[in-house]
Design a protein around this motif. Structure first.
Motif, PDB file in Angstrom:
ATOM      1  N   THR A  62       2.536  -1.569   9.773  1.00  0.00           N
ATOM      2  CA  THR A  62       3.772  -0.591   9.312  1.00  0.00           C
ATOM      3  C   THR A  62       4.701  -1.394   8.247  1.00  0.00           C
ATOM      4  O   THR A  62       4.669  -2.799   8.405  1.00  0.00           O
ATOM      5  N   GLN A  63       4.976  -0.777   7.302  1.00  0.00           N
ATOM      6  CA  GLN A  63       5.850  -1.367   6.435  1.00  0.00           C
ATOM      7  C   GLN A  63       7.072  -0.447   6.185  1.00  0.00           C
ATOM      8  O   GLN A  63       6.817   0.624   6.080  1.00  0.00           O
ATOM      9  N   VAL A  64       8.188  -1.126   6.146  1.00  0.00           N
ATOM     10  CA  VAL A  64       9.576  -0.267   5.811  1.00  0.00           C
ATOM     11  C   VAL A  64      10.236  -0.847   4.646  1.00  0.00           C
ATOM     12  O   VAL A  64      10.350  -2.069   4.609  1.00  0.00           O
ATOM     13  N   VAL A  65      10.579  -0.104   3.704  1.00  0.00           N
ATOM     14  CA  VAL A  65      11.031  -0.557   2.534  1.00  0.00           C
ATOM     15  C   VAL A  65      12.317   0.440   2.119  1.00  0.00           C
ATOM     16  O   VAL A  65      12.331   1.679   2.413  1.00  0.00           O
ATOM     17  N   GLN A  92       4.719   3.078  -8.317  1.00  0.00           N
ATOM     18  CA  GLN A  92       4.888   3.714  -7.061  1.00  0.00           C
ATOM     19  C   GLN A  92       5.873   4.625  -7.069  1.00  0.00           C
ATOM     20  O   GLN A  92       5.593   5.566  -6.518  1.00  0.00           O
ATOM     21  N   ALA A  93       7.212   4.565  -7.744  1.00  0.00           N
ATOM     22  CA  ALA A  93       8.155   5.344  -7.903  1.00  0.00           C
ATOM     23  C   ALA A  93       7.872   6.564  -8.595  1.00  0.00           C
ATOM     24  O   ALA A  93       8.348   7.700  -8.321  1.00  0.00           O
ATOM     25  N   ALA A  94       7.208   6.461  -9.571  1.00  0.00           N
ATOM     26  CA  ALA A  94       6.505   7.548 -10.385  1.00  0.00           C
ATOM     27  C   ALA A  94       5.678   8.380  -9.802  1.00  0.00           C
ATOM     28  O   ALA A  94       5.766   9.735  -9.785  1.00  0.00           O
ATOM     29  N   ALA A  95       4.979   7.756  -8.973  1.00  0.00           N
ATOM     30  CA  ALA A  95       3.795   8.650  -8.275  1.00  0.00           C
ATOM     31  C   ALA A  95       4.522   9.326  -7.085  1.00  0.00           C
ATOM     32  O   ALA A  95       4.168  10.478  -6.816  1.00  0.00           O
ATOM     33  N   LEU A  96       5.725   8.775  -6.523  1.00  0.00           N
ATOM     34  CA  LEU A  96       6.164   9.584  -5.316  1.00  0.00           C
ATOM     35  C   LEU A  96       7.236  10.689  -6.114  1.00  0.00           C
ATOM     36  O   LEU A  96       7.238  11.614  -5.505  1.00  0.00           O
ATOM     37  N   ASP A  97       7.745  10.475  -7.173  1.00  0.00           N
ATOM     38  CA  ASP A  97       8.261  11.752  -8.028  1.00  0.00           C
ATOM     39  C   ASP A  97       7.108  12.759  -8.197  1.00  0.00           C
ATOM     40  O   ASP A  97       7.700  13.767  -7.853  1.00  0.00           O
ATOM     41  N   PHE A 141       0.974  -1.328   0.011  1.00  0.00           N
ATOM     42  CA  PHE A 141      -0.128   0.039  -0.286  1.00  0.00           C
ATOM     43  C   PHE A 141       0.991   1.243   0.081  1.00  0.00           C
ATOM     44  O   PHE A 141       1.758   1.303   0.911  1.00  0.00           O
ATOM     45  N   ALA A 142       0.616   2.124  -1.088  1.00  0.00           N
ATOM     46  CA  ALA A 142       1.378   3.355  -0.990  1.00  0.00           C
ATOM     47  C   ALA A 142       0.544   4.545  -1.086  1.00  0.00           C
ATOM     48  O   ALA A 142      -0.316   4.762  -2.043  1.00  0.00           O
ATOM     49  N   PRO A 143       0.506   5.164  -0.151  1.00  0.00           N
ATOM     50  CA  PRO A 143      -0.863   5.960  -0.022  1.00  0.00           C
ATOM     51  C   PRO A 143      -0.740   7.373  -1.052  1.00  0.00           C
ATOM     52  O   PRO A 143      -1.642   7.811  -1.462  1.00  0.00           O
ATOM     53  N   TRP A 144       0.590   7.764  -1.312  1.00  0.00           N
ATOM     54  CA  TRP A 144       0.721   8.712  -2.468  1.00  0.00           C
ATOM     55  C   TRP A 144       0.350   8.423  -3.658  1.00  0.00           C
ATOM     56  O   TRP A 144       0.182   9.096  -4.634  1.00  0.00           O
ATOM     57  N   ALA A 145       0.124   6.973  -4.000  1.00  0.00           N
ATOM     58  CA  ALA A 145      -0.111   6.505  -5.413  1.00  0.00           C
ATOM     59  C   ALA A 145      -1.432   6.220  -5.440  1.00  0.00           C
ATOM     60  O   ALA A 145      -2.059   6.061  -6.961  1.00  0.00           O
ATOM     61  N   ASP A 146      -2.184   6.553  -4.604  1.00  0.00           N
ATOM     62  CA  ASP A 146      -3.684   6.307  -4.850  1.00  0.00           C
ATOM     63  C   ASP A 146      -4.293   7.660  -4.522  1.00  0.00           C
ATOM     64  O   ASP A 146      -4.292   8.341  -3.583  1.00  0.00           O
ATOM     65  N   PRO A 147      -5.316   8.334  -5.771  1.00  0.00           N
ATOM     66  CA  PRO A 147      -5.676   9.623  -5.485  1.00  0.00           C
ATOM     67  C   PRO A 147      -6.509   9.885  -4.355  1.00  0.00           C
ATOM     68  O   PRO A 147      -6.535  10.943  -3.679  1.00  0.00           O
ATOM     69  N   ARG A 148      -7.178   8.574  -3.924  1.00  0.00           N
ATOM     70  CA  ARG A 148      -7.999   8.778  -2.576  1.00  0.00           C
ATOM     71  C   ARG A 148      -7.475   9.269  -1.488  1.00  0.00           C
ATOM     72  O   ARG A 148      -8.044   9.737  -0.701  1.00  0.00           O
TER      73      ARG A 148
END
Length: 265
Positions: A240-243, A252-257, A11-18
């Motif tokens: 909690t997830q740590v990566v 996910q990486a593109a959305a984080l950028d 789950f990447a919160p920044w990658a989901d518009p909601r």
């Protein structure tokens, strides 16, 4: 200690518009509440160690919250088989084959040895001193900058000290949201931060600090609220997830950028 890392971020919160936009709270069905991810075995081994060696630091339960803790344990036992657990009357076998005795005299201990997520029980103040929900029970093995003994039996506004943005107005909005949690359907949000700390990072309030843009890890917390039908307690869970950044998928990486993690000033 070697860091405990997930090999992928579920789950990447920044990658989901909601969830990328404030307030970022979305509903979910209870079948989607719990998760066994790629770091389950390592995380659970650490949880076992912490619960066995320092229970006063990671577990708390007020007598008034015991019915809620037992109700939660029964609810969780009903959800575990679909995740690969084997449940009997006396014990649960975790994924990986580790048996966990069920101890109804210590329900938070049992819950803490079954689930990756940390758990907080939020209920009306049994003393009647505040209209805010208070933290009446919990198992907190993987905190990021706080300690359960400092927050136990405290109301929401007090729990969130020294976070400056957590004002009385925000506390009132959070309380209204908690009051609105319906039985059978949860609410969730996600947080993401940069961190150099390991998974278990307990710190007192005076040691509050942030990561930086050069921090090694990305820490994501999937925070969920669920209402118990009988006691009406609200269960707040933190998975909690740590990566490492290289564990992100290309999307996910593109959305984080596009939506960098905000860091405090």
């Amino acid at each position: 200690m070697e860091p405990i890392l997930q090999t992928k971020l579920s789950f990447a919160p920044w990658a989901d518009p909601r969830t990328a936009r404030l307030p970022g709270v979305i509903p979910f069905e209870l079948d989607d509440w719990l998760e066994v991810d790629t770091a389950y075995g390592a995380q659970m081994a650490l949880r076992d160690h912490l619960i066995a060696t320092m229970p006063e630091e990671v577990i708390a339960l007020d007598d008034s919250a015991r019915p809620a803790a037992l109700e939660l344990l029964d609810m969780i036992l009903g959800l575990l088989p679909r995740l690969g657990f084997v449940v009997t009357q006396t014990e649960v076998t975790r994924p990986g084959g580790i048996p966990v005795p069920l101890d109804r005299d210590r329900p938070m201990h049992s819950l803490g040895r079954l689930l990756q997520c940390d758990i907080c029980l939020m209920q009306p103040d049994p003393s009647g001193a505040t209209e805010e929900s208070v933290l009446t029970g919990g198992v907190l093995c993987f905190p990021s900058g706080w300690r359960l003994p400092e927050k136990f039996m405290k109301p929401m506004l007090r729990i969130h000290q020294p976070i400056e943005v957590y004002t009385a107005d925000l506390a009132a909005r959070v309380q209204r949201m908690m009051n609105g949690v319906q039985v059978g359907r949860g609410l969730m949000r996600g947080t993401a931060s940069r961190s150099d700390a390991h998974l278990c990072d307990p710190r007192s309030e005076g040691e509050y600090r942030h990561g930086t843009n050069t921090s090694k890890y990305i820490r994501v917390e999937r925070q969920s609220l669920v209402r118990l039908p009988e006691t009406r307690a609200v269960v707040f869970t933190i998975h909690t997830q740590v990566v490492l950044p290289e564990a992100l998928t290309p999307d996910q990486a593109a959305a984080l950028d596009a939506r960098p993690i905000r860091l405090a000033d």
